[in-house]
Motif scaffolding. Sequence first.
Motif, PDB file in Angstrom:
ATOM      1  N   THR A  77       1.004  -0.970  -0.097  1.00  7.99           N
ATOM      2  CA  THR A  77       0.116  -0.004  -0.120  1.00  7.99           C
ATOM      3  C   THR A  77       0.933   1.111  -0.026  1.00  7.99           C
ATOM      4  OG1 THR A  77      -0.141   0.363   2.334  1.00  7.99           O
ATOM      5  CG2 THR A  77      -1.594  -1.343   1.523  1.00  7.99           C
ATOM      6  N   ARG A  78       0.191   2.393  -0.208  1.00  9.67           N
ATOM      7  CA  ARG A  78       0.887   3.874  -0.033  1.00  9.67           C
ATOM      8  C   ARG A  78       1.382   4.026   1.291  1.00  9.67           C
ATOM      9  NH1 ARG A  78       1.393   5.911  -4.945  1.00  9.67           N
ATOM     10  NH2 ARG A  78       3.438   6.205  -4.295  1.00  9.67           N
ATOM     11  N   ALA A  79       0.728   3.509   2.283  1.00  8.86           N
ATOM     12  CA  ALA A  79       0.763   3.513   3.563  1.00  8.86           C
ATOM     13  C   ALA A  79       2.426   2.958   4.143  1.00  8.86           C
ATOM     14  CB  ALA A  79      -0.329   3.049   4.408  1.00  8.86           C
ATOM     15  N   GLY A  80       2.635   2.068   3.188  1.00  7.48           N
ATOM     16  CA  GLY A  80       4.148   1.592   3.755  1.00  7.48           C
ATOM     17  C   GLY A  80       4.975   1.352   2.637  1.00  7.48           C
ATOM     18  N   ASP A  81       4.735   2.210   1.469  1.00  8.98           N
ATOM     19  CA  ASP A  81       5.767   2.469   0.492  1.00  8.98           C
ATOM     20  C   ASP A  81       6.680   3.691   0.608  1.00  8.98           C
ATOM     21  OD1 ASP A  81       4.446   4.715  -0.397  1.00  8.98           O
ATOM     22  OD2 ASP A  81       3.998   3.671  -2.357  1.00  8.98           O
ATOM     23  N   PHE A  82       7.274   4.145  -0.281  1.00 16.72           N
ATOM     24  CA  PHE A  82       8.122   5.276  -0.267  1.00 16.72           C
ATOM     25  C   PHE A  82       7.714   6.580   0.571  1.00 16.72           C
ATOM     26  CE2 PHE A  82       9.283   9.513  -1.872  1.00 16.72           C
ATOM     27  CZ  PHE A  82      10.636   9.425  -1.933  1.00 16.72           C
ATOM     28  N   TYR A  83       6.486   6.606   0.631  1.00 21.42           N
ATOM     29  CA  TYR A  83       5.928   7.894   1.428  1.00 21.42           C
ATOM     30  C   TYR A  83       5.705   7.603   2.851  1.00 21.42           C
ATOM     31  CZ  TYR A  83       4.702   9.629  -3.192  1.00 21.42           C
ATOM     32  OH  TYR A  83       5.075  10.204  -4.226  1.00 21.42           O
ATOM     33  N   GLN A  84       5.509   6.239   3.239  1.00 14.15           N
ATOM     34  CA  GLN A  84       5.399   5.936   4.763  1.00 14.15           C
ATOM     35  C   GLN A  84       4.091   7.042   5.381  1.00 14.15           C
ATOM     36  OE1 GLN A  84       7.306   3.263   6.467  1.00 14.15           O
ATOM     37  NE2 GLN A  84       7.296   2.768   4.358  1.00 14.15           N
ATOM     38  N   GLU A  85       3.159   6.777   4.659  1.00 11.41           N
ATOM     39  CA  GLU A  85       2.029   7.702   5.368  1.00 11.41           C
ATOM     40  C   GLU A  85       1.590   7.782   6.832  1.00 11.41           C
ATOM     41  OE1 GLU A  85      -2.236   8.648   3.313  1.00 11.41           O
ATOM     42  OE2 GLU A  85      -1.881   6.473   3.837  1.00 11.41           O
ATOM     43  N   SER A  86       1.506   8.570   7.367  1.00  7.34           N
ATOM     44  CA  SER A  86       1.040   8.655   8.795  1.00  7.34           C
ATOM     45  C   SER A  86      -0.262   7.810   9.038  1.00  7.34           C
ATOM     46  CB  SER A  86       1.032  10.177   9.359  1.00  7.34           C
ATOM     47  OG  SER A  86      -0.312  10.606   8.981  1.00  7.34           O
ATOM     48  N   ILE A  87      -0.131   7.448  10.498  1.00 12.25           N
ATOM     49  CA  ILE A  87      -1.445   6.651  10.749  1.00 12.25           C
ATOM     50  C   ILE A  87      -2.702   7.725  10.702  1.00 12.25           C
ATOM     51  CG2 ILE A  87      -2.584   5.603  12.948  1.00 12.25           C
ATOM     52  CD1 ILE A  87       0.173   4.735  13.575  1.00 12.25           C
ATOM     53  N   LYS A  88      -2.361   9.070  10.964  1.00 15.02           N
ATOM     54  CA  LYS A  88      -3.370   9.714  11.285  1.00 15.02           C
ATOM     55  C   LYS A  88      -4.188  10.102   9.606  1.00 15.02           C
ATOM     56  CE  LYS A  88      -4.358  14.876  11.366  1.00 15.02           C
ATOM     57  NZ  LYS A  88      -3.869  16.158  11.562  1.00 15.02           N
ATOM     58  N   ASP A  89      -3.218  10.079   8.660  1.00 19.23           N
ATOM     59  CA  ASP A  89      -3.668   9.983   7.235  1.00 19.23           C
ATOM     60  C   ASP A  89      -4.237   9.180   6.670  1.00 19.23           C
ATOM     61  OD1 ASP A  89      -2.491  12.863   7.440  1.00 19.23           O
ATOM     62  OD2 ASP A  89      -1.360  12.728   5.790  1.00 19.23           O
ATOM     63  N   THR A  90      -3.848   7.820   7.062  1.00 22.84           N
ATOM     64  CA  THR A  90      -4.300   6.491   6.601  1.00 22.84           C
ATOM     65  C   THR A  90      -5.680   6.436   7.237  1.00 22.84           C
ATOM     66  OG1 THR A  90      -2.233   5.635   6.247  1.00 22.84           O
ATOM     67  CG2 THR A  90      -3.958   4.101   6.579  1.00 22.84           C
ATOM     68  N   VAL A  91      -5.776   6.502   8.548  1.00 17.06           N
ATOM     69  CA  VAL A  91      -7.123   6.215   9.163  1.00 17.06           C
ATOM     70  C   VAL A  91      -8.049   7.110   8.647  1.00 17.06           C
ATOM     71  CG1 VAL A  91      -8.217   6.437  11.330  1.00 17.06           C
ATOM     72  CG2 VAL A  91      -6.164   5.018  11.247  1.00 17.06           C
ATOM     73  N   HIS A  92      -7.823   8.581   8.519  1.00 16.65           N
ATOM     74  CA  HIS A  92      -8.752   9.507   7.962  1.00 16.65           C
ATOM     75  C   HIS A  92      -9.215   9.057   6.787  1.00 16.65           C
ATOM     76  CE1 HIS A  92      -9.308  12.512  10.872  1.00 16.65           C
ATOM     77  NE2 HIS A  92      -8.123  13.169  10.789  1.00 16.65           N
ATOM     78  N   MET A  93      -8.460   8.344   5.836  1.00 16.64           N
ATOM     79  CA  MET A  93      -9.089   7.722   4.718  1.00 16.64           C
ATOM     80  C   MET A  93      -9.820   6.586   4.816  1.00 16.64           C
ATOM     81  SD  MET A  93      -8.022   9.876   2.324  1.00 16.64           S
ATOM     82  CE  MET A  93      -8.640   8.927   0.844  1.00 16.64           C
ATOM     83  N   LEU A  94      -9.286   5.494   5.624  1.00 18.95           N
ATOM     84  CA  LEU A  94     -10.102   4.322   5.943  1.00 18.95           C
ATOM     85  C   LEU A  94     -11.498   4.360   6.575  1.00 18.95           C
ATOM     86  CD1 LEU A  94      -7.105   2.051   7.084  1.00 18.95           C
ATOM     87  CD2 LEU A  94      -8.039   2.335   4.692  1.00 18.95           C
TER      88      LEU A  94
ATOM     89  N   GLN B  79       3.815  -0.319  19.059  1.00 21.63           N
ATOM     90  CA  GLN B  79       3.130  -0.239  20.299  1.00 21.63           C
ATOM     91  C   GLN B  79       2.279   1.018  20.129  1.00 21.63           C
ATOM     92  OE1 GLN B  79       5.098  -1.668  23.716  1.00 21.63           O
ATOM     93  NE2 GLN B  79       3.371  -0.947  25.208  1.00 21.63           N
ATOM     94  N   GLY B  80       1.180   0.888  20.568  1.00 18.44           N
ATOM     95  CA  GLY B  80       0.266   2.197  20.722  1.00 18.44           C
ATOM     96  C   GLY B  80      -0.288   2.737  19.321  1.00 18.44           C
ATOM     97  N   ALA B  81      -0.045   1.985  18.210  1.00 19.08           N
ATOM     98  CA  ALA B  81      -0.546   2.434  16.829  1.00 19.08           C
ATOM     99  C   ALA B  81      -2.057   2.375  16.701  1.00 19.08           C
ATOM    100  CB  ALA B  81       0.122   1.712  15.681  1.00 19.08           C
ATOM    101  N   PRO B  82      -2.765   1.374  17.312  1.00 17.83           N
ATOM    102  CA  PRO B  82      -4.390   1.245  17.312  1.00 17.83           C
ATOM    103  C   PRO B  82      -5.095   2.560  18.176  1.00 17.83           C
ATOM    104  CG  PRO B  82      -3.423  -0.881  17.516  1.00 17.83           C
ATOM    105  CD  PRO B  82      -2.333  -0.104  17.659  1.00 17.83           C
ATOM    106  N   HIS B  83      -4.092   2.770  19.416  1.00 19.25           N
ATOM    107  CA  HIS B  83      -4.581   3.888  20.244  1.00 19.25           C
ATOM    108  C   HIS B  83      -4.559   5.271  19.322  1.00 19.25           C
ATOM    109  CE1 HIS B  83      -3.496   0.774  22.598  1.00 19.25           C
ATOM    110  NE2 HIS B  83      -4.177   1.347  23.813  1.00 19.25           N
ATOM    111  N   GLU B  84      -3.510   5.324  18.801  1.00 22.10           N
ATOM    112  CA  GLU B  84      -3.329   6.742  17.963  1.00 22.10           C
ATOM    113  C   GLU B  84      -4.298   6.535  16.757  1.00 22.10           C
ATOM    114  OE1 GLU B  84      -0.339   9.097  14.899  1.00 22.10           O
ATOM    115  OE2 GLU B  84       0.463   7.334  15.991  1.00 22.10           O
ATOM    116  N   ALA B  85      -4.635   5.591  16.141  1.00 18.53           N
ATOM    117  CA  ALA B  85      -5.886   5.554  15.046  1.00 18.53           C
ATOM    118  C   ALA B  85      -7.154   5.956  15.757  1.00 18.53           C
ATOM    119  CB  ALA B  85      -5.791   4.095  14.568  1.00 18.53           C
ATOM    120  N   ALA B  86      -7.278   5.370  17.028  1.00 12.45           N
ATOM    121  CA  ALA B  86      -8.594   5.722  17.753  1.00 12.45           C
ATOM    122  C   ALA B  86      -8.808   7.185  18.053  1.00 12.45           C
ATOM    123  CB  ALA B  86      -8.551   4.981  18.825  1.00 12.45           C
TER     124      ALA B  86
END
Length: 317
Positions: free
Chosen positions: A83-100, A114-121
């Motif tokens: 995905t673009r979340a894990g390629d060259f751009y390394q998209e932030s959790i904030k940006d990815t979650v705002h799309m998903l 650790q803590g990534a789902p908490h940040e997503a929430a």
Amino acid sequence: MRSFLGRDILSLKEFERDEYFRVFEVCEEIKHFARDRQNGELLREKTLVTAFYQPSTRTRLATEAAMHRLGGHVCGFSDAKMTRAGDFYQESIKDTVHMLEYYGDVIAMRHFQQGAPHEAAHWASVPIINCGDGWGEHPTQVLTDLYTIWKEKGTLDGLKILCVGDMRMRTMHSILYALSQFDSEAYVVGPEEMSLLDDFKKELDERSVQYVEKESVQACIADADVIYMEPVVQADYTKGRDERGSEVGITPDAYKVTRELLRDKGKGDAIVLHSLPRMDELPTDVDSTRHARYWFEAFNSVVMRMALLALVLGAVE
């Protein structure tokens, strides 16, 4: 008891005693879909988004199967590198979650951080279900474990639970947090370099968790009602993927549970749980004994995730 509607499932620190039993009740109410291998319509108008930044077989597929069993829909990714979340751009959790959050009604996330789902929430307008976050927690797995114990033993009180393996693991964190709500005692067995961290011990003490550290399985298996296992030959949970090298570690006898040990020292009605995958800590000849319950957990893992999805999406109260 708090409502589950719209609620994030991030940590078992947040679960109160009555909430465990409410989830178990829902499991009992809707398990017939999984038992009869039928798909219902309870979540026919809902979509699950899976965001798995770490490899997963059981957790991802059980969560997706649960959504299908309730008539819902699934989209998502199982490898962030694709995905673009894990390629060259390394998209932030904030940006990815705002799309998903616009693609579905609930997001199931596994992440090596650790803590990534908490940040997503924090950023998401839909519920986030933590499917494992680095060395943090794994609440859906341990809810499955507890449901299995409750089904087998009829209670979560008055038990002695032998926890053997790497105590830094997220499952070990979650099950020990959960025991703060029950009158049961844990025996904790693992190598010194994989023992409970001091900060975690302090937290367990503050929560009045009853636990005793032991040097080996042999030292306490005779008293154990439940044997809860994880490997001590362990992958690195801080990585998105950890390939195995040519050299594979061997589990010392102190952290193994064998058929012979169960026969000679274990309780006749003791049950063995393991979230899998396993290494040599649990030989395959244990599979055919009366103690093995890890295959039942595979069924229960779908039922448990059905219950959680139904609760957070408001299909049941």
